[in-house]
Design an enzyme around this catalytic site. Structure first.
Site, short mmCIF file in Angstrom:
data_model
loop_
_atom_site.label_atom_id
_atom_site.label_comp_id
_atom_site.label_asym_id
_atom_site.label_seq_id
_atom_site.Cartn_x
_atom_site.Cartn_y
_atom_site.Cartn_z
N GLY A 1 -25.45 71.07 -67.95
CA GLY A 1 -23.97 71.20 -67.86
C GLY A 1 -23.58 72.06 -66.94
N HIS B 1 -21.44 69.66 -61.26
CA HIS B 1 -20.96 69.80 -60.41
C HIS B 1 -21.03 68.23 -59.33
CE1 HIS B 1 -24.71 69.76 -59.39
NE2 HIS B 1 -25.24 70.56 -59.74
N GLY C 1 -23.01 66.92 -58.15
CA GLY C 1 -24.27 66.08 -57.51
C GLY C 1 -24.54 65.01 -59.03
N HIS C 2 -23.79 66.27 -60.14
CA HIS C 2 -23.47 65.93 -61.52
C HIS C 2 -22.23 63.88 -61.71
CE1 HIS C 2 -24.74 69.59 -63.12
NE2 HIS C 2 -25.92 69.01 -63.71
N ASP D 1 -33.92 66.94 -57.92
CA ASP D 1 -35.14 67.20 -58.74
C ASP D 1 -36.66 66.33 -58.69
OD1 ASP D 1 -33.71 69.68 -60.53
OD2 ASP D 1 -32.53 68.25 -59.80
N VAL E 1 -26.61 65.29 -53.79
CA VAL E 1 -25.02 65.90 -53.32
C VAL E 1 -24.42 66.72 -52.55
CG1 VAL E 1 -23.09 65.96 -53.87
CG2 VAL E 1 -24.17 63.86 -54.81
N ARG F 1 -26.99 76.81 -60.38
CA ARG F 1 -27.62 78.15 -59.87
C ARG F 1 -27.24 78.70 -59.16
NH1 ARG F 1 -32.58 76.08 -62.54
NH2 ARG F 1 -33.08 76.99 -64.13
P1 AMP Z 1 -29.36 69.25 -64.18
O1 AMP Z 1 -28.05 69.99 -64.54
O2 AMP Z 1 -29.35 70.65 -63.00
O3 AMP Z 1 -30.41 69.46 -65.19
O4 AMP Z 1 -29.35 68.54 -63.85
C1 AMP Z 1 -29.17 67.72 -64.21
C2 AMP Z 1 -29.39 65.76 -63.16
O5 AMP Z 1 -28.02 66.21 -62.55
C3 AMP Z 1 -30.59 66.24 -63.31
O6 AMP Z 1 -31.37 64.30 -62.57
C4 AMP Z 1 -30.81 66.68 -61.39
O7 AMP Z 1 -31.29 66.08 -60.23
C5 AMP Z 1 -28.74 66.09 -61.01
N1 AMP Z 1 -28.71 67.00 -59.92
C6 AMP Z 1 -27.93 68.03 -59.43
N2 AMP Z 1 -28.03 67.99 -58.50
C7 AMP Z 1 -28.36 67.45 -57.76
C8 AMP Z 1 -27.32 66.95 -56.41
N3 AMP Z 1 -26.79 68.21 -55.99
N4 AMP Z 1 -27.22 65.77 -55.86
C9 AMP Z 1 -27.47 65.10 -56.78
N5 AMP Z 1 -28.43 65.11 -58.26
C10 AMP Z 1 -28.47 66.50 -58.87
#
Ligand code: AMP
Length: 285
Positions: A33, A36, A38-39, A152, A178, A189
């Site tokens: 959650g 942004h 990226g998600h 990641d 992204v 973060r």
């Molecule tokens: P998180 O919510 O941080 O656990 O991320 C969920 C998913 O979004 C994971 O597969 C991350 O690798 C992906 N993710 C997070 N930030 C980015 C980003 N800047 N670019 C691409 N994927 C992202």
């Protein structure tokens, strides 16, 4: 359309079974959650490729260490639901801790080798938490494919290995990183950063670019490249290196000489915030 919000495993499994029986495909984006761009990039890929898009929002406690930021991890479900609606998400799976880890839960899914270095070395137990929750949630959502971010990089490879080893019946898609306009990789973060730290955080991406340019100038000794990267990052006042490594892009084993496809990966504390970034390169031989 407002996404349907499902909070229980039973309801999600029933719905997934219904979708699969009707011959439709499910694309799945697991997240913690505080969405942004990226998600949203992951969601857009799912939207293009699947009939039904399921987004999960779950801050999984078992992947956080005792001194990490579980309690203060940013959360804003209303905002996330709004963004998900804009991106055409069909279902948000939003379970509670009690639902995912009921009393008596004692199973861990563990991938060896790939989890030993990089983030696995500095966050003991982290990937056990990740693989266990992903195995569970794949069995709940039953997707045809799940999308993970290259941000990641180690996580994506670990999940792919788990899917292969356990014969899980889904495909893992890895989506590109992204970034903000100035190059900082998007992360939930990033909101922790003060203005000075936000500036210093650019050192992560810039050190990767520095490495690329040194390698382009024919340097093949990884310790030379790593030393230059470290000096650059350490020249910023709020940064502290957790790790900077150059590893084989498949096995994640450190390499001495650059050849084949390699991953340059780093984790850096900027103030108290631990950020990660990476680049995949294949230097000409
Ligand atoms: P998180 O919510 O941080 O656990 O991320 C969920 C998913 O979004 C994971 O597969 C991350 O690798 C992906 N993710 C997070 N930030 C980015 C980003 N800047 N670019 C691409 N994927 C992202």
């Amino acid at each position: 359309m407002t996404p349907r919000i499902i909070k229980t495993i039973h309801e999600m499994q029933t719905e997934s079974n219904r979708i699969q029986t009707s011959g439709k495909t499910i694309g799945f984006v697991p997240t913690m959650g505080f969405l942004h761009e990226g998600h949203l990039g992951l969601i857009r890929i799912a939207r293009k490729q699947a009939d039904v898009v399921v987004l999960s929002i779950y801050v999984n406690p078992t992947q956080f260490g005792p001194n990490e930021d579980l309690a203060k991890y940013p959360r804003d479900f209303e905002w996330d639901a709004k963004l998900a609606a804009q991106e055409g998400v069909d279902i948000i799976f939003y379970p509670t801790d009690e639902e995912m880890y009921p009393q008596g839960f004692v199973t861990t899914v563990r991938v060896d080798q790939l989890t030993e270095g990089l983030c696995g070395a500095s966050r003991p137990g982290h990937f056990d938490g990740v693989t266990t929750i992903c195995a569970k949630i794949f069995n709940v959502v039953k997707p045809n494919f799940a999308i993970f971010g290259q941000k990641d990089a180690q996580q994506a490879l670990v999940i792919r290995q788990m899917v292969r080893d356990l014969n899980l019946d889904l495909e893992i898609v890895i989506a590109p990183i992204v970034r903000e306009a100035d190059g900082l990789a998007m992360s939930s973060r990033n909101v922790y950063l003060s203005p000075d730290e936000r500036q210093d955080a650019l050192a992560l991406r810039q050190s990767l670019q520095l490495a690329e340019s040194i390698i382009q100038q024919s340097e093949r000794n990884t310790s030379v490249v790593l030393q230059k990267m470290r000096e650059f990052i350490e020249s910023k006042s709020t940064t502290k290196i957790d790790y900077v490594e150059i590893v084989d892009a498949e096995s994640l084993q450190p390499i001495a000489e650059l050849s084949g496809k390699v991953l340059i990966a780093l984790a850096v504390f900027v103030g108290k915030t631990r950020l990660i970034d990476n680049v995949l390169i294949e230097p000409p031989s």
